[in-house]
Design an enzyme around this catalytic site. Structure first.
Site, PDB file in Angstrom:
ATOM      1  N   LYS A  11      38.914 102.910  77.541  1.00 18.01           N
ATOM      2  CA  LYS A  11      40.372 102.887  78.032  1.00 18.01           C
ATOM      3  C   LYS A  11      40.636 103.630  79.438  1.00 18.01           C
ATOM      4  O   LYS A  11      39.616 104.554  79.923  1.00 18.01           O
ATOM      5  CB  LYS A  11      41.245 103.387  76.994  1.00 18.01           C
ATOM      6  CG  LYS A  11      41.404 102.529  75.713  1.00 18.01           C
ATOM      7  CD  LYS A  11      42.261 103.196  74.955  1.00 18.01           C
ATOM      8  CE  LYS A  11      42.349 102.444  73.480  1.00 18.01           C
ATOM      9  NZ  LYS A  11      43.653 102.790  72.487  1.00 18.01           N
ATOM     10  N   TYR A  51      47.553  93.071  72.431  1.00 15.49           N
ATOM     11  CA  TYR A  51      47.950  94.139  71.497  1.00 15.49           C
ATOM     12  C   TYR A  51      49.100  93.458  70.793  1.00 15.49           C
ATOM     13  O   TYR A  51      50.191  94.190  70.332  1.00 15.49           O
ATOM     14  CB  TYR A  51      48.217  95.416  72.051  1.00 15.49           C
ATOM     15  CG  TYR A  51      47.038  96.449  72.212  1.00 15.49           C
ATOM     16  CD1 TYR A  51      46.642  96.889  71.157  1.00 15.49           C
ATOM     17  CD2 TYR A  51      46.536  96.807  73.353  1.00 15.49           C
ATOM     18  CE1 TYR A  51      45.451  97.737  71.272  1.00 15.49           C
ATOM     19  CE2 TYR A  51      45.879  97.681  73.557  1.00 15.49           C
ATOM     20  CZ  TYR A  51      45.256  98.215  72.452  1.00 15.49           C
ATOM     21  OH  TYR A  51      44.092  99.355  72.531  1.00 15.49           O
ATOM     22  N   ASN A 114      43.527 107.364  74.005  1.00  9.96           N
ATOM     23  CA  ASN A 114      42.390 107.881  72.911  1.00  9.96           C
ATOM     24  C   ASN A 114      41.099 107.511  73.264  1.00  9.96           C
ATOM     25  O   ASN A 114      40.309 107.211  72.524  1.00  9.96           O
ATOM     26  CB  ASN A 114      42.881 107.767  71.644  1.00  9.96           C
ATOM     27  CG  ASN A 114      43.058 106.123  71.154  1.00  9.96           C
ATOM     28  OD1 ASN A 114      43.152 105.405  72.025  1.00  9.96           O
ATOM     29  ND2 ASN A 114      43.424 105.803  70.063  1.00  9.96           N
ATOM     30  N   HIS A 117      39.016 101.628  72.089  1.00  9.51           N
ATOM     31  CA  HIS A 117      39.393 100.575  71.221  1.00  9.51           C
ATOM     32  C   HIS A 117      38.260 100.113  70.567  1.00  9.51           C
ATOM     33  O   HIS A 117      37.213  99.862  71.230  1.00  9.51           O
ATOM     34  CB  HIS A 117      40.293  99.828  71.602  1.00  9.51           C
ATOM     35  CG  HIS A 117      40.684  98.669  70.912  1.00  9.51           C
ATOM     36  ND1 HIS A 117      41.540  98.658  69.913  1.00  9.51           N
ATOM     37  CD2 HIS A 117      40.226  97.259  70.631  1.00  9.51           C
ATOM     38  CE1 HIS A 117      41.746  97.577  69.387  1.00  9.51           C
ATOM     39  NE2 HIS A 117      40.743  96.771  69.508  1.00  9.51           N
ATOM     40  N   GLU A 128      39.049  89.214  69.425  1.00  7.43           N
ATOM     41  CA  GLU A 128      39.174  89.894  70.137  1.00  7.43           C
ATOM     42  C   GLU A 128      37.723  89.956  71.154  1.00  7.43           C
ATOM     43  O   GLU A 128      37.994  89.885  72.429  1.00  7.43           O
ATOM     44  CB  GLU A 128      38.869  91.460  69.852  1.00  7.43           C
ATOM     45  CG  GLU A 128      40.416  92.030  69.244  1.00  7.43           C
ATOM     46  CD  GLU A 128      40.491  93.351  68.492  1.00  7.43           C
ATOM     47  OE1 GLU A 128      41.334  93.771  68.444  1.00  7.43           O
ATOM     48  OE2 GLU A 128      39.316  94.161  68.788  1.00  7.43           O
TER      49      GLU A 128
HETATM   50  P1  CMP Z   1      43.877 101.326  69.299  1.00  8.46           P
HETATM   51  O1  CMP Z   1      42.796 101.438  68.398  1.00  8.46           O
HETATM   52  O2  CMP Z   1      43.708 100.602  70.704  1.00  8.46           O
HETATM   53  O3  CMP Z   1      45.098 100.349  68.567  1.00  8.46           O
HETATM   54  C1  CMP Z   1      46.353 100.394  69.121  1.00  8.46           C
HETATM   55  C2  CMP Z   1      46.609 101.878  69.931  1.00  8.46           C
HETATM   56  O4  CMP Z   1      48.051 102.216  69.831  1.00  8.46           O
HETATM   57  C3  CMP Z   1      45.884 102.662  69.321  1.00  8.46           C
HETATM   58  O5  CMP Z   1      44.492 102.733  69.587  1.00  8.46           O
HETATM   59  C4  CMP Z   1      46.688 104.067  70.148  1.00  8.46           C
HETATM   60  O6  CMP Z   1      45.920 104.391  71.375  1.00  8.46           O
HETATM   61  C5  CMP Z   1      47.969 103.337  70.299  1.00  8.46           C
HETATM   62  N1  CMP Z   1      49.067 104.188  69.717  1.00  8.46           N
HETATM   63  C6  CMP Z   1      49.864 105.010  70.287  1.00  8.46           C
HETATM   64  N2  CMP Z   1      50.820 105.702  69.466  1.00  8.46           N
HETATM   65  C7  CMP Z   1      50.388 105.123  68.308  1.00  8.46           C
HETATM   66  C8  CMP Z   1      50.850 105.525  66.969  1.00  8.46           C
HETATM   67  N3  CMP Z   1      51.809 106.232  66.757  1.00  8.46           N
HETATM   68  N4  CMP Z   1      49.861 105.141  65.978  1.00  8.46           N
HETATM   69  C9  CMP Z   1      48.926 104.380  66.113  1.00  8.46           C
HETATM   70  N5  CMP Z   1      48.652 103.976  67.364  1.00  8.46           N
HETATM   71  C10 CMP Z   1      49.199 104.424  68.439  1.00  8.46           C
END
Ligand code: CMP
Length: 140
Positions: A11, A51, A114, A117, A128
Site C-alpha cells: 500500500k 474495495y 497497514n 492487503h 482479485e
Molecule cells: P485490507 O486488508 O486492505 O481490507 C480493507 C481495508 O480497510 C483494511 O485492510 C484496512 O486497511 C482498512 N480499514 C480502515 N479502517 C478499518 C476498520 N475499522 N476495520 C477494518 N478495516 C479497516
C-alpha cells in the site's frame, strides 16, 4: 497442501517509505513466490471497485482516498496454502493486534495505513487476481 495463488497489494504508506523490498523479503522468506508484479497508481474508480465489498462501511471513503494517495505494488504470490500463508505473514488488520515478526507489526502505521492487503479466501483471490492481471502476465 495445494499450491495456491493469492493477490497482494503493497500500500501507499509502504511505497512512500521505500519498504517494498523489505516486505517482499518477508513473503519470500515464508516460501511464497512472486509470480507477477506491477507498480501502479490506482484511479479513484479502480480503488472503489476493488474495495466494493466495503462500500457501506464507515471507513470506505477514507480507505479509497488513502489507496489513491500514492503508488501501490500489486502482486500475485504463489505457494502451498498461499492464501493463509500470506495472511499469516501480514498479521492482523490492526497493527495493534498483529503478532511479532509480521509485516503489519513491523511496518504498519495504523489500521488504515497497514502496509499490505491480501486476499482472504480462494474465490476472492481468483477475483482479485483477475482484477489486475491477465493469465499471460503470471509466470510461475
Ligand atoms: P485490507 O486488508 O486492505 O481490507 C480493507 C481495508 O480497510 C483494511 O485492510 C484496512 O486497511 C482498512 N480499514 C480502515 N479502517 C478499518 C476498520 N475499522 N476495520 C477494518 N478495516 C479497516
Amino acid at each position: 497442501m495445494a499450491v495456491e495463488r493469492t493477490l497482494s497489494i503493497i500500500k501507499p504508506d509502504a511505497t512512500r517509505r521505500n519498504l517494498t523490498g523489505k516486505i517482499i523479503a518477508k513473503f519470500e522468506d515464508a516460501g511464497l513466490r512472486v509470480v507477477a508484479s506491477r507498480r501502479i497508481r490506482l484511479s479513484q474508480a479502480e480503488a472503489e471497485a476493488f474495495y466494493g465489498v466495503h462500500k457501506e462501511r464507515p471507513f470506505f471513503k477514507d480507505l479509497v482516498q488513502f489507496m489513491i494517495s500514492g503508488p501501490v505494488v500489486v502482486q500475485v504470490l504463489e505457494g502451498e496454502g498461499a492464501i493463509q500463508k500470506n495472511r499469516d505473514v501480514m498479521g492482523a488488520t490492526n497493527p495493534a493486534n498483529a503478532a511479532a515478526g509480521t509485516i503489519r507489526k513491523e511496518f504498519a502505521e495504523s489500521i488504515e495505513a497497514n502496509s499490505v492487503h491480501g486476499s482472504d479466501a480462494p474465490e476472492t483471490a481468483a477475483n482479485e487476481i483477475k482484477f489486475f492481471f491477465r493469465d499471460l502476465d503470471i509466470v510461475g
